[in-house]
Design an enzyme around this catalytic site. Structure first.
Site, PDB file in Angstrom:
ATOM      1  N   ASP A  48       9.524   2.472  -0.467  1.00  0.00           N
ATOM      2  CA  ASP A  48       8.144   3.471   0.018  1.00  0.00           C
ATOM      3  C   ASP A  48       7.881   2.882   1.775  1.00  0.00           C
ATOM      4  OD1 ASP A  48       5.396   5.071   1.545  1.00  0.00           O
ATOM      5  OD2 ASP A  48       4.521   3.645   0.511  1.00  0.00           O
ATOM      6  N   TYR A  55       1.090  -1.389   0.198  1.00  0.00           N
ATOM      7  CA  TYR A  55       0.083   0.071  -0.032  1.00  0.00           C
ATOM      8  C   TYR A  55       1.093   1.153  -0.086  1.00  0.00           C
ATOM      9  CZ  TYR A  55      -3.636   3.454   1.317  1.00  0.00           C
ATOM     10  OH  TYR A  55      -3.617   4.671   1.666  1.00  0.00           O
ATOM     11  N   LYS A  64       4.370   9.193   8.337  1.00  0.00           N
ATOM     12  CA  LYS A  64       3.854   8.705   9.573  1.00  0.00           C
ATOM     13  C   LYS A  64       5.426   9.372  10.964  1.00  0.00           C
ATOM     14  CE  LYS A  64       1.113   5.758   8.287  1.00  0.00           C
ATOM     15  NZ  LYS A  64       1.129   4.106   6.925  1.00  0.00           N
TER      16      LYS A  64
HETATM   17  C1  LIG Z   1       0.582   5.149   5.677  1.00  0.00           C
HETATM   18  C2  LIG Z   1       1.404   4.882   4.206  1.00  0.00           C
HETATM   19  C3  LIG Z   1       1.235   5.832   3.343  1.00  0.00           C
HETATM   20  C4  LIG Z   1       0.341   6.929   3.153  1.00  0.00           C
HETATM   21  O1  LIG Z   1       1.096   7.608   4.252  1.00  0.00           O
HETATM   22  P1  LIG Z   1      -0.292   8.952   4.471  1.00  0.00           P
HETATM   23  O2  LIG Z   1      -0.220   9.585   5.639  1.00  0.00           O
HETATM   24  O3  LIG Z   1      -1.614   8.034   5.112  1.00  0.00           O
HETATM   25  O4  LIG Z   1      -1.332   9.409   3.592  1.00  0.00           O
HETATM   26  C5  LIG Z   1       2.215   5.711   2.384  1.00  0.00           C
HETATM   27  N1  LIG Z   1       3.092   4.420   2.032  1.00  0.00           N
HETATM   28  C6  LIG Z   1       3.281   2.983   3.625  1.00  0.00           C
HETATM   29  C7  LIG Z   1       4.048   2.565   3.322  1.00  0.00           C
HETATM   30  C8  LIG Z   1       1.923   4.085   4.795  1.00  0.00           C
HETATM   31  O5  LIG Z   1       2.081   2.902   5.447  1.00  0.00           O
END
Ligand SMILES: *Cc1c(COP(=O)(O)O)cnc(C)c1O
Length: 427
Positions: free
Chosen positions: A234, A139, A262
């Site tokens: 990511d 994701y 995060k």
């Molecule tokens: C949470 C997450 C996102 C998206 O971040 P948001 O601040 O919710 O937009 C993208 N990539 C990964 C791996 C994530 O866990």
């Protein structure tokens, strides 16, 4: 139904600002939160829970750490937003780059989604290519090009996984299975020269915790290098959590671009992408890839990130997270074993996932037995009743923070065992 939940449902779709919060995957009523401190979260009725969600990852220090709260208050008093560069922004940029020594520059944005969206645009702009490759079960936020699922077959052209994503855009994304070198090689042999970027969560933690083999990640590094494609790690979850420099530090595999979110905002909205000068010189105002933000580098958010990163520099922090994670894993595994449930608690550092299936922990989505979700829903409901706040989905992970002391872990495990017992007897 709680009157506040009823009012929320009247004014917000599903009563929430982000869909998973609505508890659709587990059933039951989502509590409305009043406040939180350390390892505990308290709802509007005053019921307290040990929190294993930790705002989905940012709160590595636990809720409302006094040093972070103080930093935010001080920053707020200095002004909420300037629309110009500020000192805290420079300091956070330095603190981030120190942890990712292979990168030269960082650009701040406001969310993980925005970081990924910008990284994909940069990869396309720098390579002059349009195609991107993502992996099944990873994701990357709600980016149009990445809200895409595979059709049938091994390496497949993407089809939209959300209404509102044009199929013309989704068809520029190829979906590959995790843990499969041959599928990646095959795709690159067919159209490697068209691929702008390969994006992967190097520690996939959004559809269970699917720990990848080093050799697989290394293979992606090699393929992208051979074909002139950008490798994007990511690390919105793994960055700053599994090690200061995330998976690029743990694996010693250097990607071309990293996205953060995060933890980097310490609970406030911050995202970031970082890369070498060679790539970042394509970003406006230095180059033609446009990307901007009215609230980017927001001073209050920068302050929360800075205070969080400062505390993460204390000695032994990552060892303590490892120990807390290991203790919770051991306790959960024994509870499941005692209750006779075929399950495995997968873990990497302070990230845990309850894999409700027999056999080794899965590495790819097709190996995940989705039927465990029904039992998980029962466990979730029973846990909530016993004061344990678990993720409202069988395929979301749990996070331990530095605020989770032995006493909190004991309470969590006690509630967990009671919940598993009740959930299995219910059948
Ligand atoms: C949470 C997450 C996102 C998206 O971040 P948001 O601040 O919710 O937009 C993208 N990539 C990964 C791996 C994530 O866990």
């Amino acid at each position: 139904m709680h009157p506040l939940l009823a009012r929320a449902l009247e004014v917000m779709p599903g009563g929430v600002s982000s869909p998973v919060r609505a508890f659709r995957a587990v059933g039951g009523e989502p509590p409305i939160v009043a406040r939180a401190e350390g390892a505990e979260i308290v709802d509007v009725d005053g019921k307290s829970y040990i929190d294993l969600v930790c705002s989905w990852g940012p709160l590595i220090l636990g809720h409302a750490h006094p040093a972070v709260v103080e930093a935010v208050q001080r920053a707020a008093a200095d002004g909420l937003s300037f629309g110009a560069t500020c000192e805290r922004e420079v300091l956070l940029a330095e603190a981030v780059l120190k942890r990712f020594p292979w990168a030269d520059k960082v650009r701040f944005v406001s969310t993980g989604t925005e970081a990924v969206m910008s990284a994909v645009r940069l990869a396309r702009g720098a390579t002059g290519r349009d195609r991107i490759v993502k992996f099944e079960a990873c994701y990357h936020g709600h980016v149009d090009s990445l809200l895409v699922k595979g059709g049938s077959g091994l390496a497949t052209l993407g089809i939209p996984d959300s209404a509102g994503v044009p199929s013309a855009l989704a068809s520029l994304t190829d979906i590959l299975p995790l843990d499969d070198e041959a599928a990646a090689s095959e795709l690159f042999a067919a159209r490697g020269h068209e691929i702008a970027a390969v994006i992967i969560e190097p520690l996939p933690a959004n559809s269970g915790l699917l720990v990848q083999r080093h050799a697989f990640l290394q293979h992606l590094r090699q393929l992208t290098r051979e074909h002139g494609s950008v490798l994007i790690f990511d690390e919105v979850i793994s960055g700053l959590r599994v090690a200061p420099g995330g998976m690029s530090e743990l694996t010693s595999i250097t990607p071309d671009l990293v996205t953060l979110g995060k933890i980097v905002g310490g609970g406030m909205p911050v995202g970031a992408y970082l890369a070498s000068d060679e790539l970042m010189r394509h970003v406006a105002p230095l180059g033609p890839v446009y990307q901007a933000g009215t609230l980017s580098g927001n001073p209050v958010s920068m302050a929360a990130g800075l205070a969080t990163l400062a505390l993460l520099e204390k000695p032994e922090v990552y060892r303590r997270l490892e120990e807390k994670g290991a203790a919770l894993q051991r306790g959960m595994q024994s509870a499941l074993d005692r209750c006779g449930v075929a399950a495995r608690v997968a873990r990497e550092g302070s990230i845990l996932w309850l894999s409700l299936q027999a056999g080794p922990a899965p590495r790819a989505w097709h190996q995940v037995d989705k039927s465990g979700a029904a039992l998980y829903a029962k466990i979730h409901r029973e846990a909530l009743r016993r004061g344990l706040w678990m993720a409202p989905s069988a395929f979301e992970v749990a996070f331990v923070s530095l605020a989770h002391e032995t006493e909190h872990l004991a309470r969590a495990l006690n509630a967990f065992e009671g919940a598993v017992q009740a959930a299995t007897q219910e059948r």
